[in-house]
Design a protein around this motif. Structure first.
Motif, short mmCIF file in Angstrom:
data_model
loop_
_atom_site.label_atom_id
_atom_site.label_comp_id
_atom_site.label_asym_id
_atom_site.label_seq_id
_atom_site.Cartn_x
_atom_site.Cartn_y
_atom_site.Cartn_z
N ALA A 32 -13.23 -37.85 -18.13
CA ALA A 32 -11.71 -37.87 -17.98
C ALA A 32 -11.54 -37.09 -16.89
O ALA A 32 -12.12 -36.08 -16.44
CB ALA A 32 -10.97 -37.42 -19.14
N LEU A 33 -10.49 -37.64 -16.00
CA LEU A 33 -10.17 -37.06 -14.60
C LEU A 33 -9.81 -35.63 -15.06
O LEU A 33 -10.14 -34.69 -14.24
CB LEU A 33 -8.97 -37.79 -14.07
CG LEU A 33 -8.61 -37.29 -12.77
CD1 LEU A 33 -9.74 -37.29 -11.76
CD2 LEU A 33 -7.42 -38.06 -12.19
N GLU A 34 -9.21 -35.14 -16.12
CA GLU A 34 -8.92 -33.61 -16.46
C GLU A 34 -10.30 -32.90 -16.63
O GLU A 34 -10.12 -31.86 -16.53
CB GLU A 34 -8.09 -33.97 -17.70
CG GLU A 34 -6.91 -34.22 -17.79
CD GLU A 34 -6.92 -35.89 -17.93
OE1 GLU A 34 -7.73 -36.34 -18.39
OE2 GLU A 34 -5.93 -36.67 -17.40
N ASP A 35 -11.43 -33.53 -16.82
CA ASP A 35 -12.62 -32.74 -16.94
C ASP A 35 -13.23 -32.77 -15.48
O ASP A 35 -14.51 -32.64 -15.49
CB ASP A 35 -13.36 -33.43 -17.67
CG ASP A 35 -12.83 -33.38 -19.44
OD1 ASP A 35 -12.41 -32.32 -19.58
OD2 ASP A 35 -13.55 -34.23 -20.26
N ALA A 36 -12.70 -32.88 -14.23
CA ALA A 36 -13.13 -32.68 -13.04
C ALA A 36 -14.09 -31.59 -12.63
O ALA A 36 -15.05 -31.41 -12.09
CB ALA A 36 -12.01 -33.21 -12.01
N GLU A 37 -13.41 -30.40 -13.24
CA GLU A 37 -13.82 -29.15 -13.08
C GLU A 37 -15.20 -29.04 -13.83
O GLU A 37 -16.21 -28.33 -13.14
CB GLU A 37 -12.91 -27.97 -13.53
CG GLU A 37 -13.49 -26.59 -13.04
CD GLU A 37 -12.50 -25.60 -13.59
OE1 GLU A 37 -13.01 -24.32 -13.47
OE2 GLU A 37 -11.33 -25.73 -13.86
N LYS A 38 -15.30 -29.46 -14.91
CA LYS A 38 -16.54 -29.52 -15.77
C LYS A 38 -17.55 -30.44 -15.02
O LYS A 38 -18.82 -30.16 -14.90
CB LYS A 38 -16.23 -29.91 -16.99
CG LYS A 38 -17.68 -30.29 -17.98
CD LYS A 38 -16.99 -30.89 -19.37
CE LYS A 38 -18.47 -30.90 -20.23
NZ LYS A 38 -17.96 -31.83 -21.62
N ALA A 39 -17.23 -31.53 -14.57
CA ALA A 39 -18.10 -32.53 -13.60
C ALA A 39 -18.75 -31.80 -12.41
O ALA A 39 -19.86 -31.85 -12.24
CB ALA A 39 -17.46 -33.71 -13.48
N HIS A 40 -17.85 -31.10 -11.74
CA HIS A 40 -18.15 -30.55 -10.50
C HIS A 40 -19.36 -29.41 -10.65
O HIS A 40 -20.26 -28.97 -10.41
CB HIS A 40 -17.04 -29.80 -9.84
CG HIS A 40 -17.01 -29.30 -8.63
ND1 HIS A 40 -17.49 -27.80 -8.42
CD2 HIS A 40 -17.52 -29.67 -7.40
CE1 HIS A 40 -17.62 -27.44 -7.30
NE2 HIS A 40 -17.68 -28.65 -6.46
N ASP A 41 -18.96 -28.51 -12.18
CA ASP A 41 -19.73 -27.40 -12.22
C ASP A 41 -21.02 -28.06 -12.74
O ASP A 41 -22.21 -27.46 -12.22
CB ASP A 41 -19.42 -26.66 -13.54
CG ASP A 41 -20.21 -25.62 -13.97
OD1 ASP A 41 -20.33 -24.74 -13.05
OD2 ASP A 41 -20.56 -25.49 -15.05
N GLN A 42 -21.31 -29.33 -13.29
CA GLN A 42 -22.50 -29.71 -13.72
C GLN A 42 -23.23 -30.19 -12.58
O GLN A 42 -24.54 -30.02 -12.51
CB GLN A 42 -22.28 -30.95 -14.85
CG GLN A 42 -21.80 -30.52 -16.24
CD GLN A 42 -21.87 -31.70 -16.92
OE1 GLN A 42 -22.17 -32.90 -16.64
NE2 GLN A 42 -21.08 -31.33 -18.10
N VAL A 43 -22.72 -30.79 -11.48
CA VAL A 43 -23.27 -31.15 -10.12
C VAL A 43 -23.72 -29.82 -9.59
O VAL A 43 -24.97 -29.80 -9.11
CB VAL A 43 -22.20 -32.11 -9.41
CG1 VAL A 43 -22.97 -32.32 -8.09
CG2 VAL A 43 -22.20 -33.28 -10.22
N ILE A 44 -22.90 -28.96 -9.31
CA ILE A 44 -23.43 -27.62 -8.51
C ILE A 44 -24.41 -27.22 -9.39
O ILE A 44 -25.47 -26.57 -8.61
CB ILE A 44 -22.17 -26.87 -8.52
CG1 ILE A 44 -21.05 -27.47 -7.56
CG2 ILE A 44 -22.54 -25.47 -8.03
CD1 ILE A 44 -21.53 -27.62 -6.14
N ASN A 45 -24.49 -27.03 -10.69
CA ASN A 45 -25.76 -26.25 -11.27
C ASN A 45 -26.81 -26.96 -11.64
O ASN A 45 -27.67 -26.85 -12.40
CB ASN A 45 -24.90 -25.58 -12.58
CG ASN A 45 -24.01 -24.48 -12.10
OD1 ASN A 45 -24.33 -23.64 -11.48
ND2 ASN A 45 -23.08 -24.25 -12.85
#
Length: 70
Positions: free
Chosen positions: A45-58
């Motif tokens: 969900a768009l609300e989980d963008a921070e989680k998605a970004h964290d997964q990509v960065i890590n």
């Protein structure tokens, strides 16, 4: 079958309009025929963008992460 290539981006800044359209039609054909397919890892969900970004960065993400607005 062994994966032979990754297409990470398509930049057509100086392409003529005919070349741009030809390239887009080629990509469309490859997608429709199954020659080229996107690796979708997760749909969040768009609300989980921070989680998605964290997964990509890590580097914990596999494939593309899609943010859904539904």
């Amino acid at each position: 079958m062994i994966k032979e290539v990754d297409i990470l981006a398509l930049a057509l800044w100086k392409a003529l309009p005919e070349e741009h359209n030809e390239n887009l039609h080629a990509v469309e054909y490859f997608l429709e025929s199954g020659i080229l397919y996107p690796e979708v890892g997760k749909i969040l969900a768009l609300e989980d963008a921070e989680k998605a970004h964290d997964q990509v960065i890590n580097e914990k993400a596999y494939g593309n992460i899609i943010l859904s607005i539904d």
